[in-house]
Motif scaffolding. Sequence first.
Motif, PDB file in Angstrom:
ATOM      1  N   ALA A 126       0.847  -1.193   0.000  1.00  0.00           N
ATOM      2  CA  ALA A 126       0.000   0.000   0.000  1.00  0.00           C
ATOM      3  C   ALA A 126       0.879   1.237   0.000  1.00  0.00           C
ATOM      4  O   ALA A 126       1.994   1.232   0.550  1.00  0.00           O
ATOM      5  CB  ALA A 126      -0.929   0.010   1.213  1.00  0.00           C
ATOM      6  N   THR A 127       0.387   2.289  -0.616  1.00  0.00           N
ATOM      7  CA  THR A 127       1.079   3.573  -0.651  1.00  0.00           C
ATOM      8  C   THR A 127       0.045   4.682  -0.578  1.00  0.00           C
ATOM      9  O   THR A 127      -1.099   4.505  -1.026  1.00  0.00           O
ATOM     10  CB  THR A 127       1.908   3.720  -1.942  1.00  0.00           C
ATOM     11  N   ASP A 128       0.429   5.825  -0.045  1.00  0.00           N
ATOM     12  CA  ASP A 128      -0.532   6.918   0.093  1.00  0.00           C
ATOM     13  C   ASP A 128      -0.518   7.879  -1.098  1.00  0.00           C
ATOM     14  O   ASP A 128      -1.059   8.973  -1.015  1.00  0.00           O
ATOM     15  CB  ASP A 128      -0.302   7.686   1.404  1.00  0.00           C
ATOM     16  N   ALA A 303      -1.363  -4.088   4.957  1.00  0.00           N
ATOM     17  CA  ALA A 303      -0.569  -2.971   4.429  1.00  0.00           C
ATOM     18  C   ALA A 303      -1.421  -1.705   4.314  1.00  0.00           C
ATOM     19  O   ALA A 303      -0.979  -0.605   4.663  1.00  0.00           O
ATOM     20  CB  ALA A 303       0.016  -3.349   3.067  1.00  0.00           C
ATOM     21  N   LYS A 304      -2.652  -1.870   3.845  1.00  0.00           N
ATOM     22  CA  LYS A 304      -3.536  -0.703   3.701  1.00  0.00           C
ATOM     23  C   LYS A 304      -3.860  -0.097   5.063  1.00  0.00           C
ATOM     24  O   LYS A 304      -3.890   1.135   5.208  1.00  0.00           O
ATOM     25  CB  LYS A 304      -4.812  -1.120   2.971  1.00  0.00           C
ATOM     26  N   HIS A 305      -4.105  -0.930   6.051  1.00  0.00           N
ATOM     27  CA  HIS A 305      -4.357  -0.421   7.402  1.00  0.00           C
ATOM     28  C   HIS A 305      -3.165   0.372   7.934  1.00  0.00           C
ATOM     29  O   HIS A 305      -3.335   1.440   8.540  1.00  0.00           O
ATOM     30  CB  HIS A 305      -4.666  -1.582   8.358  1.00  0.00           C
ATOM     31  N   GLU A 314       4.405   4.174   2.980  1.00  0.00           N
ATOM     32  CA  GLU A 314       4.475   3.064   2.036  1.00  0.00           C
ATOM     33  C   GLU A 314       4.820   1.798   2.816  1.00  0.00           C
ATOM     34  O   GLU A 314       5.697   1.826   3.679  1.00  0.00           O
ATOM     35  CB  GLU A 314       5.560   3.348   0.980  1.00  0.00           C
ATOM     36  N   VAL A 315       4.134   0.713   2.537  1.00  0.00           N
ATOM     37  CA  VAL A 315       4.347  -0.514   3.306  1.00  0.00           C
ATOM     38  C   VAL A 315       4.278  -1.736   2.398  1.00  0.00           C
ATOM     39  O   VAL A 315       3.383  -1.851   1.551  1.00  0.00           O
ATOM     40  CB  VAL A 315       3.287  -0.671   4.428  1.00  0.00           C
ATOM     41  N   LEU A 316       5.222  -2.641   2.604  1.00  0.00           N
ATOM     42  CA  LEU A 316       5.209  -3.960   1.973  1.00  0.00           C
ATOM     43  C   LEU A 316       5.141  -5.008   3.074  1.00  0.00           C
ATOM     44  O   LEU A 316       5.895  -4.948   4.048  1.00  0.00           O
ATOM     45  CB  LEU A 316       6.474  -4.179   1.136  1.00  0.00           C
ATOM     46  N   VAL A 317       4.208  -5.951   2.933  1.00  0.00           N
ATOM     47  CA  VAL A 317       4.041  -7.026   3.912  1.00  0.00           C
ATOM     48  C   VAL A 317       4.263  -8.359   3.205  1.00  0.00           C
ATOM     49  O   VAL A 317       3.684  -8.590   2.131  1.00  0.00           O
ATOM     50  CB  VAL A 317       2.631  -7.000   4.538  1.00  0.00           C
ATOM     51  N   GLN A 318       5.094  -9.216   3.782  1.00  0.00           N
ATOM     52  CA  GLN A 318       5.247 -10.581   3.274  1.00  0.00           C
ATOM     53  C   GLN A 318       4.828 -11.561   4.351  1.00  0.00           C
ATOM     54  O   GLN A 318       5.195 -11.408   5.530  1.00  0.00           O
ATOM     55  CB  GLN A 318       6.689 -10.889   2.871  1.00  0.00           C
ATOM     56  N   VAL A 319       4.055 -12.590   3.951  1.00  0.00           N
ATOM     57  CA  VAL A 319       3.715 -13.684   4.845  1.00  0.00           C
ATOM     58  C   VAL A 319       3.972 -14.983   4.097  1.00  0.00           C
ATOM     59  O   VAL A 319       3.793 -15.047   2.881  1.00  0.00           O
ATOM     60  CB  VAL A 319       2.234 -13.579   5.316  1.00  0.00           C
ATOM     61  N   SER A 320       4.476 -16.012   4.804  1.00  0.00           N
ATOM     62  CA  SER A 320       4.786 -17.276   4.136  1.00  0.00           C
ATOM     63  C   SER A 320       4.212 -18.443   4.921  1.00  0.00           C
ATOM     64  O   SER A 320       3.982 -18.348   6.131  1.00  0.00           O
ATOM     65  CB  SER A 320       6.303 -17.442   3.985  1.00  0.00           C
ATOM     66  N   THR A 335       8.885  -0.725   5.506  1.00  0.00           N
ATOM     67  CA  THR A 335       8.282   0.595   5.311  1.00  0.00           C
ATOM     68  C   THR A 335       9.139   1.495   4.421  1.00  0.00           C
ATOM     69  O   THR A 335       8.826   2.675   4.254  1.00  0.00           O
ATOM     70  CB  THR A 335       8.052   1.307   6.661  1.00  0.00           C
ATOM     71  N   PHE A 336      10.217   0.963   3.875  1.00  0.00           N
ATOM     72  CA  PHE A 336      11.077   1.701   2.944  1.00  0.00           C
ATOM     73  C   PHE A 336      11.566   3.027   3.517  1.00  0.00           C
ATOM     74  O   PHE A 336      11.735   4.013   2.792  1.00  0.00           O
ATOM     75  CB  PHE A 336      10.348   1.942   1.614  1.00  0.00           C
TER      76      PHE A 336
END
Length: 426
Positions: A126-128, A303-305, A314-320, A335-336
């Motif tokens: 997600a990004t704003d 990520a949107k939350h 800006e957020v990237l989420v990884q789950v495995s 969060t870059f």
Amino acid sequence: MHYLFTSESVSEGHPDKVSDQISDAILDNMLAQDADAHVACETLCTTGQVVIAGEVTCKGWVDVQQIARKTIADIGYTKAEYKFEAESCGILTSLHAQSADINMGVNRGKAEDQGAGDQGMMFGYATDETDNYMPLTLDLAHTLVYTLAKIRKEGEQMTYLRPDSKSQVTIEYDEQNQPVRIDTIVLSTQHDEKLHIGDKYLLVTPEMIKHDIIEILLPRVATRDSRYGHLLEVFLEDPKAKLLVNPTGNFVIGGPHGDTGLTGRKIIVDTYGGRGAHGGGAFSGKDPSKVDRSAAYAARWIAKHLVAAGVAHEVLVQVSYAIGVAEPVSLYVNTFGTAMVDMSDVEIAQKVRELFDLRPAAIIRDLRLTQPMYQETAKYGHMGRTNEVVTKTFFDSDGRRFTREVELFTWEKLDRINRVKAAFKL
């Protein structure tokens, strides 16, 4: 230093998207009769032919041919001259029962212990930079082909349009990763060879299509988001900007006649247009026990939350996951460098684990993923869409019509925003 970034989209008439929509339409009709149905449905489309194959466990029965033909007709393939037409195309079906070995790992005595339907890693982003927390390049690319399809279906303007089209948007970003101008728009749309006007025929040319895109399409698109309007105004006046329309010069042959389509070949179009990352798993035709789909939706939800709550820009989420195991193997947050809280990304990830239950059964429960909600996802992206309740029509095992209220795009809801803000003291 400024840089350029590009994303693409395709219309619902693109052959790969035709395949995705058929697969998800079949999935929806099975879930409408059996919320616990296990479905993995793949579709191939080519000249005058559709092949449907996969593994299914369902208490109900669906008319696969009827569903496929209705889906194709709704897209717009209703003329024999397209060489792929809803009523005349051949449909071959090969659906069989799901592997007992996989089923043993997924189904457990306790619902909450349901194992992941496969191994793998899934990403959410997600990004704003847009109102719907999506990358501007992709959001604009989606809007271009979506609006073009709407114009085609209205049948009042650009009446030469055919169902297949593609868009590509390149945007210039500044040192703060903010979009400053549109550098290039590429639009390729299938079209009739000639336009019938009165008793005459006029050859359809790229110049004609370009004129209509400037005068009809772009003004409509500009109303979607205030940033679109500003950037498109500048784009049309910018001597360095490029608008490329049907660059090959002709696009009469298209759709499944021009290029074979297959389920799951547009995974970047389906997600974030190349921003963030992708774990490689496709979505369409898969029931929510497949974490390729459900966990990717959950990761977007998270990520949107985080962005909407003000945790980061800006957020990237990884789950495995491991197949047959309920608890995720790992959870990663990036969060870059844009975090607005005094926490490391590792600490943010720990908070996320406390706020969101990422076991497959919990994801399915929280996002209500057993609803027949998937055909709408198979065109114009699975993310950044509008959460809404609609009434959908299905057919039962006896061929009788029935309706269901279905909530779409539940992973786009910000239903835990207050809880997230409280956890991060925002």
